[in-house]
Design a protein around this motif. Sequence first.
Motif, mmCIF file in Angstrom:
data_model
loop_
_atom_site.group_PDB
_atom_site.id
_atom_site.type_symbol
_atom_site.label_atom_id
_atom_site.label_comp_id
_atom_site.label_asym_id
_atom_site.label_seq_id
_atom_site.Cartn_x
_atom_site.Cartn_y
_atom_site.Cartn_z
ATOM 1 N N ILE A 193 0.833 -1.207 0.000
ATOM 2 C CA ILE A 193 0.000 0.000 0.000
ATOM 3 C C ILE A 193 0.865 1.252 0.000
ATOM 4 O O ILE A 193 0.564 2.231 -0.697
ATOM 5 N N LEU A 194 1.960 1.231 0.775
ATOM 6 C CA LEU A 194 2.830 2.411 0.820
ATOM 7 C C LEU A 194 3.438 2.705 -0.536
ATOM 8 O O LEU A 194 3.551 3.869 -0.934
ATOM 9 N N GLU A 200 6.483 7.269 -5.766
ATOM 10 C CA GLU A 200 6.559 5.941 -6.369
ATOM 11 C C GLU A 200 5.386 5.756 -7.335
ATOM 12 O O GLU A 200 5.381 6.360 -8.392
ATOM 13 N N MET A 201 4.368 4.996 -6.974
ATOM 14 C CA MET A 201 3.310 4.682 -7.934
ATOM 15 C C MET A 201 2.175 5.710 -7.937
ATOM 16 O O MET A 201 1.410 5.781 -8.894
ATOM 17 N N ASP A 202 2.053 6.471 -6.866
ATOM 18 C CA ASP A 202 1.166 7.642 -6.808
ATOM 19 C C ASP A 202 -0.269 7.319 -7.212
ATOM 20 O O ASP A 202 -0.873 8.023 -8.021
ATOM 21 N N LEU A 203 -0.788 6.232 -6.653
ATOM 22 C CA LEU A 203 -2.155 5.832 -6.952
ATOM 23 C C LEU A 203 -2.802 5.347 -5.658
ATOM 24 O O LEU A 203 -2.218 4.529 -4.945
ATOM 25 N N SER A 204 -3.987 5.834 -5.354
ATOM 26 C CA SER A 204 -4.646 5.383 -4.132
ATOM 27 C C SER A 204 -4.908 3.883 -4.227
ATOM 28 O O SER A 204 -5.161 3.347 -5.310
ATOM 29 N N PHE A 205 -4.856 3.225 -3.088
ATOM 30 C CA PHE A 205 -5.090 1.791 -3.113
ATOM 31 C C PHE A 205 -6.512 1.483 -3.569
ATOM 32 O O PHE A 205 -6.760 0.462 -4.236
ATOM 33 N N GLU A 206 -7.432 2.357 -3.258
ATOM 34 C CA GLU A 206 -8.813 2.189 -3.722
ATOM 35 C C GLU A 206 -8.853 2.138 -5.249
ATOM 36 O O GLU A 206 -9.548 1.297 -5.843
ATOM 37 N N GLU A 207 -8.079 3.010 -5.907
ATOM 38 C CA GLU A 207 -8.054 3.028 -7.363
ATOM 39 C C GLU A 207 -7.290 1.821 -7.914
ATOM 40 O O GLU A 207 -7.629 1.308 -8.990
ATOM 41 N N VAL A 208 -6.268 1.359 -7.205
ATOM 42 C CA VAL A 208 -5.570 0.135 -7.618
ATOM 43 C C VAL A 208 -6.570 -1.016 -7.718
ATOM 44 O O VAL A 208 -6.622 -1.741 -8.724
ATOM 45 N N VAL A 209 -7.379 -1.187 -6.678
ATOM 46 C CA VAL A 209 -8.370 -2.268 -6.661
ATOM 47 C C VAL A 209 -9.399 -2.050 -7.764
ATOM 48 O O VAL A 209 -9.813 -3.010 -8.443
ATOM 49 N N ALA A 210 -9.784 -0.810 -7.977
ATOM 50 C CA ALA A 210 -10.775 -0.515 -9.020
ATOM 51 C C ALA A 210 -10.230 -0.855 -10.404
ATOM 52 O O ALA A 210 -10.950 -1.417 -11.243
ATOM 53 N N ARG A 211 -8.987 -0.509 -10.660
ATOM 54 C CA ARG A 211 -8.402 -0.827 -11.965
ATOM 55 C C ARG A 211 -8.329 -2.331 -12.182
ATOM 56 O O ARG A 211 -8.584 -2.826 -13.288
#
Length: 335
Positions: free
Chosen positions: A121-122, A129-140
């Motif tokens: 998550i960090l 680094e990846m600069d994406l919320s974890f919520e959006e990671v799961v959504a993608r």
Amino acid sequence: MIVINGCEPVAEHPKVDVYKFEKPAHFPEPTYTFRNNQVNEKGFKLGRRLFNDPSLSRDGSISCSSCHVQSHAFADIMLHPFSFGVEDREGKRNAPPLFNLAFQKEFFWDGGVTHLDFAPILAFESEIEMDLSFEEVVARISRSADYPALFKDAFGIEEVTGPYVLHALSQFMLMMLSADSKYDRYVQGDQQALNSLELKGLELFRQHCESCHQEPLFTDLSYRNNGVQRNITDLGRETVTEVPQDRAKFKVPSLRNIEVTSPYMHNARFETLKQVLDHYTEGVAEQVSIDPKVFASGKPVISLNAEEKEQIIAFLKTLTDPGFLTNPIFFNSND
């Protein structure tokens, strides 16, 4: 199962499950909560795919494997000594190697994460680094054409959720076991595994280094200030604990595969192992929270001559695990 060879029954060798976590015999018990997330082939391969997927960064430019390269024990490479991210943003710390994570309770240089499942998550949410919320990671992942079916196959779920994304990544990382170096063969009974130079280095290592880099993990998992910052700009462990006595303390890294993980230290200050040993014998100075095992009574604690440094370096190279560095199960694959 047996097969018949002439008149004698011959037992078949049982098939080895390369996707099952097996504790090395000479290692301590793992600390990871396997009862919640047993490694299996489908979960591992799903985690491998996620680990190598750049679409899980904001601009689709980097993946976890961008900073964690297998040939370098899943550490960064000299071309970018600090972790980097989207839009070529550069971090302030060297990306550490990844192996034997099942035996650790805290992660990152400052120990800011206390369970492996939460470590990704960090990286996802870090602006450098990846600069994406974890919520959006799961959504993608949920919107992708093939990930939902892979998650259903691996975990039996109808909907992709955050915990299972993290479980898949952990399954991949948990299998990063490094325990088959020349040193490991020596301590398991092969007395010919180390030559006389390496044995002398082992003796010196145990005399001067093992108080912090304890066998067999080659770290005591503590946090120490070894004086590697000339001027303290990174507070290290203090940023997590908010305790002034933790200023400039960083997690003691494992020395396994140290031959291939240059540059060294959290701030990538040293390129060679000789420079590291020179620091401990000549470069450490008095500093706030300096560790008494490296500096005491107005001088560096460790004393080594040039020959002894060569011997220790020869031993440190016996901690290289070629099988781990080239294990094909970690290769990027979409299967």
